[in-house]
Motif scaffolding. Structure first.
Motif, short mmCIF file in Angstrom:
data_model
loop_
_atom_site.label_atom_id
_atom_site.label_comp_id
_atom_site.label_asym_id
_atom_site.label_seq_id
_atom_site.Cartn_x
_atom_site.Cartn_y
_atom_site.Cartn_z
N SER A 153 0.82 -1.22 0.00
CA SER A 153 0.00 0.00 0.00
C SER A 153 0.85 1.26 0.00
O SER A 153 0.66 2.16 -0.83
N ILE A 154 1.79 1.33 0.92
CA ILE A 154 2.63 2.53 1.04
C ILE A 154 3.52 2.69 -0.19
O ILE A 154 3.66 3.80 -0.74
N THR A 166 3.04 6.09 -7.13
CA THR A 166 2.06 6.75 -8.01
C THR A 166 1.98 8.25 -7.72
O THR A 166 1.73 9.04 -8.64
N TYR A 167 2.19 8.64 -6.46
CA TYR A 167 2.17 10.07 -6.14
C TYR A 167 3.36 10.79 -6.78
O TYR A 167 3.21 11.92 -7.28
N ILE A 168 4.51 10.15 -6.78
CA ILE A 168 5.68 10.75 -7.43
C ILE A 168 5.44 10.91 -8.93
O ILE A 168 5.76 11.95 -9.52
N LEU A 169 4.89 9.87 -9.55
CA LEU A 169 4.55 9.97 -10.98
C LEU A 169 3.54 11.08 -11.22
O LEU A 169 3.63 11.83 -12.21
N TYR A 170 2.56 11.18 -10.34
CA TYR A 170 1.53 12.22 -10.45
C TYR A 170 2.15 13.62 -10.34
O TYR A 170 1.81 14.53 -11.12
N ARG A 171 3.08 13.80 -9.41
CA ARG A 171 3.72 15.10 -9.24
C ARG A 171 4.56 15.47 -10.46
O ARG A 171 4.55 16.62 -10.91
N LYS A 172 5.25 14.48 -11.01
CA LYS A 172 6.17 14.78 -12.13
C LYS A 172 5.44 14.96 -13.46
O LYS A 172 5.88 15.77 -14.30
N THR A 173 4.35 14.23 -13.67
CA THR A 173 3.69 14.27 -14.98
C THR A 173 2.48 15.20 -15.03
O THR A 173 2.17 15.75 -16.08
#
Length: 353
Positions: free
Chosen positions: A334-335, A341-348
């Motif tokens: 989970s973590i 996915t949060y890192i991908l969300y921030r970058k893209t």
């Protein structure tokens, strides 16, 4: 924001239903084919097949709903991006996180529904299904018919002269050979009674003979009951908590009867997998935005490929880590998934919009 929430959720529901119905139908057909294999062992009517299907219905929903929601929510954002509506929303000052908040509520409700499904409904329906099949198997073993060959009924050899349409039998003879004695019973009428998995043969209007080297005896009877030694193994179900966290007592055949031949380790793995599957819609919201929000003029969308890769990675990690890590796989997967996915969300997404 209420208008935006309604607009996004309305689009989500339309796509969700258009995808869920065919997926549900395909899964139902697969499970019905699996249930149909029981007919090779036991005799099932259409009503019995419907009952068994209702028992597996929570399992079908549990496996189809998370994937359907993930794909539908991603395609909802992709559709809005394809029609440039996402760009218009961003130009009005609406942040990507605001769009995700619109998807958070249905994702949270779905997660609660999935947890209730596997934690409460599935144990109950599984035990009901197993007991029903076990009960039918006990009936199938004594699906008697008139023939020149005898039937085994416990310690007795049973011969039937005639089979009636009302499931009764005429001209019945039973033979039992013991070490020092032989017994023959004849009856004009007989009927099989199955009560709570215990089979009894009800004989009407007959005679019984017992003979050995020392004596010969005869009796006449109006009604006689002969019990079979086989008892259907019905699994008890007391509560949901006792299914997942059963009480261990020294004087109970706990593992064999109560756990349905499943050990504690298997229960832990099943619980871990089910929890992670239930959390999938909620944990994947950042990935939904990352895949679904695109600028078609500047990006070549590979939304379906990314959807497939996302599902394979999450399910692969869930299946692969449940055995070595047991319950620890829940926080680890989970973590890790949420942070990645949060890192991908921030970058893209956040960096561009």
């Amino acid at each position: 924001m209420n208008i935006l929430d309604r607009y996004i959720t309305n689009n989500l529901y339309l796509i969700f239903l258009s995808m869920f119905i065919p997926l549900f139908a395909i899964a139902s057909v697969i499970f019905m084919i699996k249930l149909a294999t029981y007919t090779a062992v036991i005799q099932l009517s259409i009503a019995d097949l419907i009952k068994l299907y209702l028992f597996v219905l929570p399992e079908i929903l549990f496996y189809t709903l998370p994937i359907t929601f993930f794909i539908a929510s991603t395609l909802t954002l992709f559709r809005l991006s394809n029609e440039n509506e996402i760009i218009v929303l961003f130009s009005l000052g609406i942040k990507p996180i605001t769009i995700l908040k619109s998807l958070f509520k249905p994702a949270f409700l779905l997660t609660i529904l999935l947890v209730f499904n596997f934690f409460v409904l599935s144990p109950h329906t599984k035990i009901l299904s197993n007991n029903f099949v076990s009960y039918k198997k006990s009936e199938a073993k004594f699906n008697l018919s008139a023939s020149e060959f005898g039937h085994s009924f416990g310690d007795w050899l049973l011969y039937i002269g005639k089979e009636n349409k009302d499931e009764s039998y005429d001209d019945v003879i039973l033979f039992n050979k013991k070490q020092k004695e032989e017994i023959i019973i004849s009856a004009k009428k007989a009927r099989i009674i199955n009560k709570s998995g215990i089979l009894r043969l009800k004989l009407t209007d007959g005679e019984g003979y017992s003979y050995s080297k020392e004596k010969f005896s005869q009796i006449n009877f109006n009604t006689m009951y002969i019990n079979d030694t086989m008892v259907t193994n019905l699994i008890p179900y007391n509560s949901t908590l006792q299914y997942w966290i059963p009480k261990h007592k020294k004087d109970e055949t706990f593992v064999e009867n109560y756990l349905m031949n499943e050990d504690i380790d298997f229960k832990k793995k099943k619980f871990s997998f089910s929890i992670l599957l239930s959390l999938f819609p909620l944990l994947s919201l950042f990935l939904v935005a990352t895949i679904g929000i695109v600028h078609l003029r500047h990006q070549k969308s590979k939304v379906y490929l990314h959807l497939f890769i996302g599902i394979v990675i999450y399910y692969g990690a869930t299946l692969g880590l449940k055995s070595p890590l047991d319950l620890y796989s829940i926080p680890i997967v989970s973590i890790t998934w949420l942070l990645t996915t949060y890192i991908l969300y921030r970058k893209t997404i956040v960096a561009r919009f």
